[in-house]
Design an enzyme around this catalytic site. Structure first.
Site, mmCIF file in Angstrom:
data_model
loop_
_atom_site.group_PDB
_atom_site.id
_atom_site.type_symbol
_atom_site.label_atom_id
_atom_site.label_comp_id
_atom_site.label_asym_id
_atom_site.label_seq_id
_atom_site.Cartn_x
_atom_site.Cartn_y
_atom_site.Cartn_z
ATOM 1 N N GLY A 36 3.435 2.006 9.321
ATOM 2 C CA GLY A 36 3.323 2.772 10.555
ATOM 3 C C GLY A 36 1.895 3.081 10.928
ATOM 4 O O GLY A 36 1.593 3.323 12.099
ATOM 5 N N ALA A 38 -0.955 1.080 9.940
ATOM 6 C CA ALA A 38 -1.857 -0.052 10.055
ATOM 7 C C ALA A 38 -1.148 -1.331 9.639
ATOM 8 O O ALA A 38 -0.128 -1.304 8.955
ATOM 9 C CB ALA A 38 -3.102 0.157 9.198
ATOM 10 N N ASP A 147 -0.903 11.371 1.768
ATOM 11 C CA ASP A 147 0.203 10.412 1.845
ATOM 12 C C ASP A 147 0.277 9.574 0.569
ATOM 13 O O ASP A 147 0.320 8.345 0.613
ATOM 14 C CB ASP A 147 0.039 9.510 3.073
#
Length: 456
Positions: A36, A38, A147
């Protein structure tokens, strides 16, 4: 011209059209990943005769001038992170509508691709240690990943792990409306409770996510499953970690389960205070695992450097802290002291009872709270990381913080230009300072009481 070939990308994100094209000094050869945030391509750089990974940002975000400004700022910060467990960024740039990062190409794929089944215990611990070391470097430089997940961990064929995608979540969070109001961007399976509820985050949110990854490494799947992101968030906030799944179905030793439970505590203050502390705990666990002593029958918690109790099979007592150690150990599993007691060679000054006059530190804070440690008459360096003679874990303790020394019958402490300073009885010291019984020494925020003792 290349710019003309990129014109038709403005109305869409079909970045596959870059295959076979020239992007600045890079020749795009193949697509190796998509997400989502890259699309990642492998590219050849003729000038240096090497392959690189090109991460191309979604065009719909990259065309936002605010987004690109922050992207450049973040890329510069991340490029300064020089650590063997962080993917190195070579360059960043733009060509027409394309915004990209050029970085180290890692042969071997991601950790996600290795988690189709549970990993062996030692391999899982090793991967998490490497990830924690990379996080410690980033956190020390004020960067939170936000993340952490297996897809953002690259693993070479030899098992060397590198973290990637630092900062992209933060940029998207601050410049787009792709998340629900009040929430932080992250991946639902690995998102911390504070991310899920939109509260402020710090480095401990990365430790939570890494704990979820650790669980998956040992179980072959994440701990929580749900039909949608909102339901998943609720589970992270309210549902306890299914620890019995690890012990019952995968025979994971209880001390390791306890580490994972502490990493994934719902409240940040109940987790490990830093990635450096986690590295120490896991390193001790790996050492014990390698000795074959880690058992599923133990319910002894692994906290700080207080690890698995080997008293039942030990025949060497550590001079410094009195901990029993297996005869195969060269260094104490609690304080790291040389079990051969070579430091005793420096003990020339004797007390009136004819025994060496030693130093004793009673730790009053952190993971070693309540433990007392003795020191020979040689110089002892004190700091946060392995390599010091004595390690004190804490975010305010410098890598090489202070030293304890003995001279002509007296004990001294000296600050080694630490970031947060050394204090004796509340006063910051700058040179070698004489100590007396009962003095309170602060290494940053970590506190100890000094006394002089004799051996015996």
């Amino acid at each position: 011209m290349a710019s003309e070939r990129f014109l038709h990308l403005e109305n869409g994100d079909d970045l596959n059209q870059l295959l076979g094209q020239q992007l600045d000094q890079f020749q795009i050869t193949e697509r190796i990943g998509v997400g989502g945030m890259a699309t990642v391509f492998k590219a050849y750089q003729p000038s240096l005769d090497r392959y690189v990974a090109i991460k191309v940002l979604p065009i719909r975000h990259a065309q936002d001038p605010v987004f690109f400004k922050r992207f450049v700022q973040e890329a510069r910060s991340i490029a300064r992170l020089a650590h063997p467990n962080i993917v190195h960024i070579y360059n960043f740039g733009e060509q027409h509508v394309i915004k990209y990062i050029a970085m180290e190409y890692v042969e071997g794929g991601t950790l996600k691709e290795r988690l189709k089944q549970p990993l062996p215990l030692k391999k899982a611990i090793n991967f998490v240690i490497q990830a924690a070391k990379g996080l410690d470097c980033a956190h020390s430089n004020g960067i939170i990943h936000r993340d952490i997940k297996p897809a953002n961990m690259l693993v070479r064929d030899n098992g060397h792990l590198l973290l990637t995608d630092f900062g992209l979540a933060k940029i998207l969070e601050e410049t787009t409306n792709i998340t629900r109001t009040g929430a932080h961007l992250g991946t639902p399976h690995y998102m911390s409770p504070e991310q899920a509820t939109g509260h402020a985050i710090d480095s401990r949110t990365d430790i939570y996510s890494l704990g979820i990854v650790f669980f998956q490494c040992l179980a072959g799947e994440p701990p929580f499953h749900a039909e949608n992101a909102l339901s998943m968030s609720v589970k992270h906030v309210h549902e306890p970690l299914p620890a019995d799944k690890l012990t019952r179905e995968h025979n994971v030793p209880m001390p390791i389960v306890q580490i994972i439970q502490k990493m994934t505590a719902k409240k940040p203050q109940d987790r490990y205070a830093s990635a450096a502390e986690l590295v120490d705990v896991l390193s001790d666990a790996l050492t014990i695992s390698n000795s074959g002593s880690l058992s599923n029958q133990s319910d002894v918690p692994l906290a700080g450097r207080q690890v698995y109790n080997l008293a039942q099979q030990a025949n060497i007592i550590c001079f410094r802290c009195g901990e029993p150690n297996a005869h195969t150990h060269r260094h104490c599993i609690i304080c790291g002291d040389d079990l051969s007691n070579k430091g005793a060679a420096a003990d020339h000054y004797l007390a009136p009872n004819g025994r060496p006059l030693l130093a004793r530190l009673l730790i009053q804070t952190g993971t070693m709270d309540g433990r007392a440690f003795r020191f020979h008459q040689n110089v002892t360096t004190i700091g946060r990381l392995a390599g010091n003679d004595f390690v004190i874990i804490g975010p305010t303790v410098s890598r090489r913080h202070a030293q304890l020394s003995f001279f002509e019958g007296r004990w001294y402490v000296e600050d080694l230009q630490s970031g947060n300073g050394t204090q004796v009885n509340g006063q910051r010291i700058y040179g070698r300072t004489l100590l007396k019984d009962g003095d309170i020494i602060n290494f940053g925020d970590e506190r100890a009481i000094f006394t002089m003792v004799t051996d015996g």
